[in-house]
Write a protein that holds these residues in place. Structure first.
Motif, PDB file in Angstrom:
ATOM      1  N   ALA A   1     -24.288  17.400  22.568  1.00  0.00           N
ATOM      2  CA  ALA A   1     -23.736  16.378  23.448  1.00  0.00           C
ATOM      3  C   ALA A   1     -23.356  15.152  22.636  1.00  0.00           C
ATOM      4  N   GLY A   2     -22.617  14.267  23.290  1.00  0.00           N
ATOM      5  CA  GLY A   2     -22.203  13.013  22.684  1.00  0.00           C
ATOM      6  C   GLY A   2     -21.326  12.259  23.669  1.00  0.00           C
ATOM      7  N   TRP A   3     -20.579  11.309  23.163  1.00  0.00           N
ATOM      8  CA  TRP A   3     -19.708  10.543  24.044  1.00  0.00           C
ATOM      9  C   TRP A   3     -18.391  10.223  23.349  1.00  0.00           C
ATOM     10  N   SER A   4     -17.404   9.854  24.158  1.00  0.00           N
ATOM     11  CA  SER A   4     -16.053   9.596  23.666  1.00  0.00           C
ATOM     12  C   SER A   4     -15.456   8.418  24.415  1.00  0.00           C
ATOM     13  N   ALA A   5     -14.422   7.827  23.824  1.00  0.00           N
ATOM     14  CA  ALA A   5     -13.714   6.744  24.501  1.00  0.00           C
ATOM     15  C   ALA A   5     -12.668   7.274  25.471  1.00  0.00           C
ATOM     16  N   LEU A   6     -12.469   8.583  25.514  1.00  0.00           N
ATOM     17  CA  LEU A   6     -11.489   9.161  26.431  1.00  0.00           C
ATOM     18  C   LEU A   6     -12.008   9.129  27.865  1.00  0.00           C
TER      19      LEU A   6
ATOM     20  N   ALA B   1     -21.301  23.634  14.851  1.00  0.00           N
ATOM     21  CA  ALA B   1     -20.883  23.085  16.139  1.00  0.00           C
ATOM     22  C   ALA B   1     -20.333  21.680  15.962  1.00  0.00           C
ATOM     23  N   GLN B   2     -20.982  20.880  15.129  1.00  0.00           N
ATOM     24  CA  GLN B   2     -20.504  19.521  14.887  1.00  0.00           C
ATOM     25  C   GLN B   2     -19.093  19.533  14.316  1.00  0.00           C
ATOM     26  N   THR B   3     -18.853  20.432  13.366  1.00  0.00           N
ATOM     27  CA  THR B   3     -17.532  20.519  12.741  1.00  0.00           C
ATOM     28  C   THR B   3     -16.458  20.869  13.768  1.00  0.00           C
ATOM     29  N   LEU B   4     -16.747  21.862  14.616  1.00  0.00           N
ATOM     30  CA  LEU B   4     -15.758  22.306  15.593  1.00  0.00           C
ATOM     31  C   LEU B   4     -15.549  21.285  16.704  1.00  0.00           C
ATOM     32  N   ILE B   5     -16.633  20.629  17.128  1.00  0.00           N
ATOM     33  CA  ILE B   5     -16.510  19.636  18.202  1.00  0.00           C
ATOM     34  C   ILE B   5     -15.714  18.429  17.726  1.00  0.00           C
ATOM     35  N   THR B   6     -16.030  17.920  16.528  1.00  0.00           N
ATOM     36  CA  THR B   6     -15.287  16.759  16.027  1.00  0.00           C
ATOM     37  C   THR B   6     -13.839  17.121  15.715  1.00  0.00           C
ATOM     38  N   ALA B   7     -13.596  18.389  15.361  1.00  0.00           N
ATOM     39  CA  ALA B   7     -12.211  18.806  15.136  1.00  0.00           C
ATOM     40  C   ALA B   7     -11.413  18.757  16.430  1.00  0.00           C
ATOM     41  N   GLY B   8     -12.079  19.037  17.561  1.00  0.00           N
ATOM     42  CA  GLY B   8     -11.383  19.035  18.848  1.00  0.00           C
ATOM     43  C   GLY B   8     -11.409  17.710  19.576  1.00  0.00           C
ATOM     44  N   LEU B   9     -12.485  16.934  19.408  1.00  0.00           N
ATOM     45  CA  LEU B   9     -12.635  15.684  20.167  1.00  0.00           C
ATOM     46  C   LEU B   9     -12.396  14.441  19.341  1.00  0.00           C
TER      47      LEU B   9
ATOM     48  N   ALA C   1     -12.146  16.190  29.413  1.00  0.00           N
ATOM     49  CA  ALA C   1     -12.366  17.554  29.905  1.00  0.00           C
ATOM     50  C   ALA C   1     -11.352  18.515  29.298  1.00  0.00           C
ATOM     51  N   GLY C   2     -10.093  18.064  29.170  1.00  0.00           N
ATOM     52  CA  GLY C   2      -9.069  18.901  28.550  1.00  0.00           C
ATOM     53  C   GLY C   2      -9.364  19.173  27.087  1.00  0.00           C
ATOM     54  N   ARG C   3      -9.851  18.141  26.378  1.00  0.00           N
ATOM     55  CA  ARG C   3     -10.193  18.319  24.965  1.00  0.00           C
ATOM     56  C   ARG C   3     -11.380  19.279  24.807  1.00  0.00           C
ATOM     57  N   VAL C   4     -12.384  19.119  25.672  1.00  0.00           N
ATOM     58  CA  VAL C   4     -13.550  20.000  25.594  1.00  0.00           C
ATOM     59  C   VAL C   4     -13.135  21.440  25.895  1.00  0.00           C
ATOM     60  N   GLN C   5     -12.228  21.613  26.865  1.00  0.00           N
ATOM     61  CA  GLN C   5     -11.745  22.957  27.190  1.00  0.00           C
ATOM     62  C   GLN C   5     -11.095  23.610  25.973  1.00  0.00           C
ATOM     63  N   HIS C   6     -10.276  22.844  25.262  1.00  0.00           N
ATOM     64  CA  HIS C   6      -9.655  23.367  24.042  1.00  0.00           C
ATOM     65  C   HIS C   6     -10.714  23.662  22.988  1.00  0.00           C
ATOM     66  N   CYS C   7     -11.720  22.802  22.910  1.00  0.00           N
ATOM     67  CA  CYS C   7     -12.789  22.978  21.930  1.00  0.00           C
ATOM     68  C   CYS C   7     -13.552  24.277  22.180  1.00  0.00           C
ATOM     69  N   LEU C   8     -13.763  24.626  23.453  1.00  0.00           N
ATOM     70  CA  LEU C   8     -14.488  25.855  23.772  1.00  0.00           C
ATOM     71  C   LEU C   8     -13.783  27.077  23.185  1.00  0.00           C
ATOM     72  N   GLY C   9     -12.454  27.019  23.124  1.00  0.00           N
ATOM     73  CA  GLY C   9     -11.697  28.140  22.583  1.00  0.00           C
ATOM     74  C   GLY C   9     -11.885  28.333  21.093  1.00  0.00           C
ATOM     75  N   THR C  10     -12.369  27.310  20.387  1.00  0.00           N
ATOM     76  CA  THR C  10     -12.593  27.419  18.943  1.00  0.00           C
ATOM     77  C   THR C  10     -14.016  27.808  18.603  1.00  0.00           C
ATOM     78  N   MET C  11     -14.893  27.803  19.598  1.00  0.00           N
ATOM     79  CA  MET C  11     -16.297  28.104  19.342  1.00  0.00           C
ATOM     80  C   MET C  11     -16.506  29.600  19.109  1.00  0.00           C
ATOM     81  N   PRO C  12     -17.383  29.969  18.180  1.00  0.00           N
ATOM     82  CA  PRO C  12     -17.671  31.392  17.970  1.00  0.00           C
ATOM     83  C   PRO C  12     -18.587  31.967  19.037  1.00  0.00           C
ATOM     84  N   TRP C  13     -19.098  31.121  19.931  1.00  0.00           N
ATOM     85  CA  TRP C  13     -19.945  31.569  21.036  1.00  0.00           C
ATOM     86  C   TRP C  13     -19.213  31.307  22.357  1.00  0.00           C
ATOM     87  N   PRO C  14     -19.458  32.092  23.384  1.00  0.00           N
ATOM     88  CA  PRO C  14     -18.836  31.846  24.702  1.00  0.00           C
ATOM     89  C   PRO C  14     -19.539  30.689  25.413  1.00  0.00           C
TER      90      PRO C  14
END
Length: 502
Positions: free
Chosen positions: A345-350, A324-332, A356-369
């Motif tokens: 969870a975590g935080w960002s400067a965005l 999860a860390q790998t996929l989240i940092t790849a997207g965020l 929200a747009g980045r997290v939405q894209h990140c959800l598409g890369t996750m192996p879980w829904p």
């Protein structure tokens, strides 16, 4: 390896291509498909001998039969007449260009060897009489090479693709994503392409979870070759399992280090020495004695200015935090990732919208829904904890595959987290006077629109009717005994309307 443990096809006759690609003819130059099985060997020194050559025999030319281009060409023609498996000739007996043309025209495989043809004949005869022994030698050689490769997916796949000629091998993770090897092999799983064969071996992970799959494919028509390939793939399971264990420990150490660092930042322990395990990019020695803020900056984390929290919630608790860390940092980007509740969870400067747009894209890369949540933007690290709570609440309310912002949650979103059956009976009690006079549901729909939109004008636009129609319906609703000027009544009615209209 005893015969009882061999897969079907292990003792099938070797093909010409097998002899050249992975057997006693390795390194020889072959022209033709090499698909014929080899059941015996015949040394031919005179063309007249061809009359006694049996079908599926490898013909080894010596003496007068290999004395020149004309002799080799005639031998090829006679080999075709006798349905020989192939013709093996010493290099120089015929130009390679002519040999290629002749092999293609007659449909007989021609092989040029640099060694003494008599020695070659002995080797081929041994492989033809004991195909299981020949294949066992290949498996033994692969076992030695795999042991030398060690716990490295890249080196293990390199050995497999080097030692299994005519075969493409790839390693896919349990989600079917390419990890190592030849990418074209992934297309052979799970069903072989037309005219090709495929083989798969599962690589187990920890706690009965599949780590991935070794997939192999090729065009060889040797009935024994797929069995050999599966055996060799099985030998690769142990080093790949060891590699995965090493990577898992390294990733877990990295995640534990970064999660500990993030918690220190949240609790204000910014001057504590870091004794957590080291990870890639930032070592324990490099940050020992330094404050957590400096270590976070080295990792590229935002620690000052406007910050916005995020939360990613899987459908059930999972222990695959490093992935999860790998996929989240790849997207965020370079952001902290720590375990919160059943998610990360975590935080960002965005800002909230972009995050929200980045997290939405990140959800598409996750192996879980997964579902996602984004908190309110805050200034600095101290109030990030509040933003994290908002993000977690939003992720809890959001449906799978969507991202909800905490500052955009309304009654509909909050109700989405509650079971309808629990609230439907109380909602019917609150709305009973209205439901008694509302024959077609228009009054309920109108009341919901007015309460959601904050007035009759926007409600009319939403429903596509005239404002006077909304006013007339409101008069009927008020006549049923509802005081829409009372804040508590409006809230109860708004929640009840959403429950009944779900």
């Amino acid at each position: 390896m005893n015969g009882g443990m061999r897969a079907p096809g292990w003792e099938a006759p070797v093909t010409v291509a097998e002899l050249v690609n992975a057997g006693p003819l390795a390194g020889a130059r072959m022209y033709g498909a090499g698909e014929n099985p080899v059941r015996g060997v015949r040394i031919v020194d005179e063309l007249s001998v061809f009359g006694t050559v049996a079908p599926h025999t490898a013909v080894v030319l010596i003496g007068a039969a290999a004395s020149g281009g004309w002799a080799v060409e005639m031998a090829m023609r006679r080999a075709w007449e006798q349905a020989a498996a192939c013709v093996i000739a010493p290099s120089g007996g015929l130009s390679e260009g002519s040999g290629e043309v002749l092999a293609e025209r007659l449909g007989v495989t021609l092989i040029f060897v640099d060694e003494d043809p008599l020695i070659v004949a002995v080797r081929v005869a041994s492989a033809a009489s004991r195909p299981d022994a020949a294949r066992t030698q290949l498996v033994a050689r692969c076992a030695t090479r795999l042991a030398e490769a060690g716990a490295s997916a890249r080196r293990v796949l390199g050995v497999l693709n080097a030692e299994l000629p005519g075969t493409s091998v790839a390693f896919l993770d349990r989600y079917g994503r390419y990890l190592a090897g030849r990418r074209d092999a992934a297309g052979d799983s799970p069903v072989a392409r037309s005219g090709r064969w495929s083989a798969e071996v599962t690589v187990p992970g920890q706690e009965e979870v599949v780590l991935g799959t070794l997939v192999a494919g090729g065009s060889s028509r040797s009935p024994g070759w797929p069995s050999v390939v599966r055996t060799v793939l099985g030998l690769a399971v142990a080093p790949l399992t060891a590699w995965a264990a090493q990577e898992r420990l390294r990733a877990a150490a990295d995640f534990a280090f970064q999660a500990s660092l993030a918690e220190r930042l949240l609790t204000g322990s910014a001057t504590s020495a870091l004794g957590a395990p080291s990870g890639p990019g930032v070592s324990g020695e490099a940050v020992a004695g330094e404050d957590a803020g400096t270590a976070a900056i080295a990792l590229g984390w935002p620690v000052r200015g406007p910050l916005t929290a995020y939360h990613v919630r899987p459908p059930a608790e999972t222990d695959d935090a490093p992935l999860a860390q790998t996929l989240i940092t790849a997207g965020l980007g370079q952001v902290p990732v720590l375990v919160r509740g059943e998610g990360w969870a975590g935080w960002s400067a965005l800002g909230p919208a972009e995050l929200a747009g980045r997290v939405q894209h990140c959800l598409g890369t996750m192996p879980w829904p997964c579902a996602g949540g984004v908190g309110a933007q805050v200034e600095g690290l101290e109030p990030v904890a509040e933003s994290l709570l908002g993000a977690q609440a939003a992720a809890f309310v959001a449906v799978e595959g969507t991202v909800l912002r905490a500052d955009r949650m309304g009654p509909a979103e909050l109700l989405g987290a509650l079971p309808t059956g629990v609230l439907r009976a109380p909602a019917a009690v609150v709305l009973r006077p209205l439901l008694g006079i509302d024959r077609d549901g228009t009054l309920l729909e109108t009341l919901a629109a007015v309460l959601d939109e904050g007035g009759a004008l926007k409600a009319a636009e939403r429903l596509g009717v005239h404002r006077n129609t909304i006013t007339t319906r409101l008069d009927r609703i008020k006549a049923a005994g509802f005081d829409l000027d009372d804040a508590a009544t409006r809230l109860a009615l708004q929640l009840a309307c959403h429950v009944m209209l779900r």
